[in-house]
Write an enzyme that holds these catalytic residues in place. Structure first.
Site, PDB file in Angstrom:
ATOM      1  N   GLY A  15       1.001  -1.086   0.053  1.00 18.92           N
ATOM      2  CA  GLY A  15       0.146   0.121   0.218  1.00 18.92           C
ATOM      3  C   GLY A  15       0.686   1.215   0.340  1.00 18.92           C
ATOM      4  N   ARG A  76       0.864  -5.486  -5.952  1.00 20.39           N
ATOM      5  CA  ARG A  76       0.683  -6.672  -5.727  1.00 20.39           C
ATOM      6  C   ARG A  76       1.977  -8.213  -6.843  1.00 20.39           C
ATOM      7  NH1 ARG A  76      -0.089  -5.562   0.026  1.00 20.39           N
ATOM      8  NH2 ARG A  76      -1.799  -4.367   0.151  1.00 20.39           N
ATOM      9  N   ASP A 107       5.217  -4.872   6.311  1.00 26.49           N
ATOM     10  CA  ASP A 107       5.466  -6.684   6.466  1.00 26.49           C
ATOM     11  C   ASP A 107       5.648  -7.329   5.144  1.00 26.49           C
ATOM     12  OD1 ASP A 107       3.064  -6.450   6.285  1.00 26.49           O
ATOM     13  OD2 ASP A 107       2.556  -7.270   8.553  1.00 26.49           O
ATOM     14  N   THR A 130       4.254   2.821   4.992  1.00 24.09           N
ATOM     15  CA  THR A 130       2.940   1.919   6.057  1.00 24.09           C
ATOM     16  C   THR A 130       2.305   3.052   6.692  1.00 24.09           C
ATOM     17  OG1 THR A 130       0.945   0.696   6.965  1.00 24.09           O
ATOM     18  CG2 THR A 130       3.680   0.934   8.239  1.00 24.09           C
ATOM     19  N   ASP A 132      -0.077   2.374   8.801  1.00 19.24           N
ATOM     20  CA  ASP A 132      -0.708   1.714   9.949  1.00 19.24           C
ATOM     21  C   ASP A 132       0.306   2.087  10.953  1.00 19.24           C
ATOM     22  OD1 ASP A 132      -2.501   1.136   8.411  1.00 19.24           O
ATOM     23  OD2 ASP A 132      -1.975  -0.378   8.102  1.00 19.24           O
ATOM     24  N   ASP A 134       2.559  -0.151  11.991  1.00 18.24           N
ATOM     25  CA  ASP A 134       2.406  -1.148  12.972  1.00 18.24           C
ATOM     26  C   ASP A 134       3.705  -2.225  12.590  1.00 18.24           C
ATOM     27  OD1 ASP A 134       2.034  -1.942   9.917  1.00 18.24           O
ATOM     28  OD2 ASP A 134       0.234  -3.166   9.991  1.00 18.24           O
ATOM     29  N   ARG A 176      -5.696  -0.951  10.278  1.00 15.02           N
ATOM     30  CA  ARG A 176      -5.399  -2.689  10.375  1.00 15.02           C
ATOM     31  C   ARG A 176      -5.627  -3.290  11.789  1.00 15.02           C
ATOM     32  NH1 ARG A 176      -0.596  -5.993   7.127  1.00 15.02           N
ATOM     33  NH2 ARG A 176       0.545  -5.101   8.520  1.00 15.02           N
TER      34      ARG A 176
END
Length: 328
Positions: A15, A76, A107, A130, A132, A134, A176
């Site tokens: 993303g 992707r 990740d 990202t 997020d 995370d 997420r």
């Protein structure tokens, strides 16, 4: 592992996030500074397999530090998940005389980079990109700060209409399986409640809290919901439950969605991307591989990719306490 790297490749994968272009710029200009070549790889790992490379110099990346998205595009790649696909990618790297790779992504992207390193002993360094936040091994990922500002701006606008109509708004934000965006933006936006995966508030407690807010004189409320929150199957179920169990509120839902990924990166993300790009290039030149560049204690530090992928970020307990106090 090459001792004297003369050419580095850079790609963006997964993303998109604000700051990716600033990271590309940094990698390219760091290469130019150290008198080595840099190849931009288009469409992530799919571009590796197709050999979609383009030489880039300092002038190739002018005027992009303030742009969202990624000029190298992202995609992707199912084929890269196969040994045959990775072999094609490695062969193209060798053919293009690329001796080290900088991967900007999350990740999943790091997993691809780590497998490439393991199978072919190819030098790789990751930059966490990202919204997020995370990824283990950094306090901030690229795009997180910008996304927070985007969300807070949206909350401010929604609050205007919520207060005008005495409405209760459930606002869903990305993240997420973690609640970093929700918690930070919720506090900054003055949310009455913040629902995150790390803390199960429960439906009954949510209704009790909203009733308490009404009794204290609040005529409108904002509830921030992380997309991975476990309190209900989705945000629309939350709305239905509150509609059925609470009178007096006109309940609405706003899902912010992909607008959180877009827009010009903040000053913080531009500086962070610039620092990370330089560190990534210089780490490869120093013979280091299979690491992620991260911000820890205000400094650029390296974390092994395996640890960055498998490690879990923790929610800030102080912020949780602050959010409880602020919702009083």
């Amino acid at each position: 592992m090459p001792k004297n790297i003369k050419k580095i490749g850079v790609l963006t994968s997964g993303g998109d996030s604000p700051g990716m272009n600033a990271a590309i710029r940094s990698v390219v200009r760091a290469c130019a500074y150290h008198n080595i070549e840099c190849a931009g790889i288009y469409r992530g790992f799919e571009g590796l397999i197709d050999g979609d490379f383009k030489l880039m110099d300092a002038r190739s990346v002018k005027g992009i530090i303030n742009k969202g998205g990624t000029i190298l595009k992202t995609a992707r790649s199912k084929e890269f998940r196969t040994k045959e696909g990775r072999q094609k990618a490695f062969n193209n790297l060798v053919k293009a005389e690329i001796e080290g790779l900088v991967v900007v992504g999350g990740d999943g992207s790091f997993t691809g980079a780590m497998v490439l390193n393991k199978e072919f002993d190819f030098p790789v360094v990751g930059i966490p990109g990202t919204i997020d936040n995370d990824i283990f091994g950094t306090t901030h990922t690229l795009g997180f700060d910008t996304a927070l500002n985007t969300v807070v701006d949206a909350i401010d606008k929604i609050r205007d209409t919520a207060s005008s109509h005495n409405r209760l708004f459930f606002i869903e934000v990305m993240g997420r399986d973690v609640g970093h965006i929700a918690l930070n933006a919720g506090i900054a936006g003055g949310a009455e409640e913040i629902l995150i995966p790390e803390e199960d508030l429960g439906l009954d407690r949510l209704v009790d809290s909203l009733n308490k807010s009404r009794k204290s004189g609040k005529t409108s409320s904002i509830v921030i919901v992380a997309e991975g929150d476990k309190i209900g199957k989705n945000i629309f179920e939350l709305k239905d439950y509150v509609d059925e169990n609470m009178e007096g509120y006109d309940v609405r839902v706003s899902v912010l969605g992909h607008m959180q990924r877009g827009g010009a990166p903040s000053c913080f993300d531009r500086v962070l991307a610039s620092r990370m790009g330089v560190k990534a290039v210089e780490s490869l030149l120093e013979g280091k591989s299979n690491y992620m560049v991260g911000l820890l204690g205000g400094k650029m530090e390296l974390t092994h990719l395996d640890k960055a992928i498998k490690g879990k970020t923790k929610i800030n307990l102080e912020l949780l306490r602050v959010s409880d106090i602020m919702s009083t």
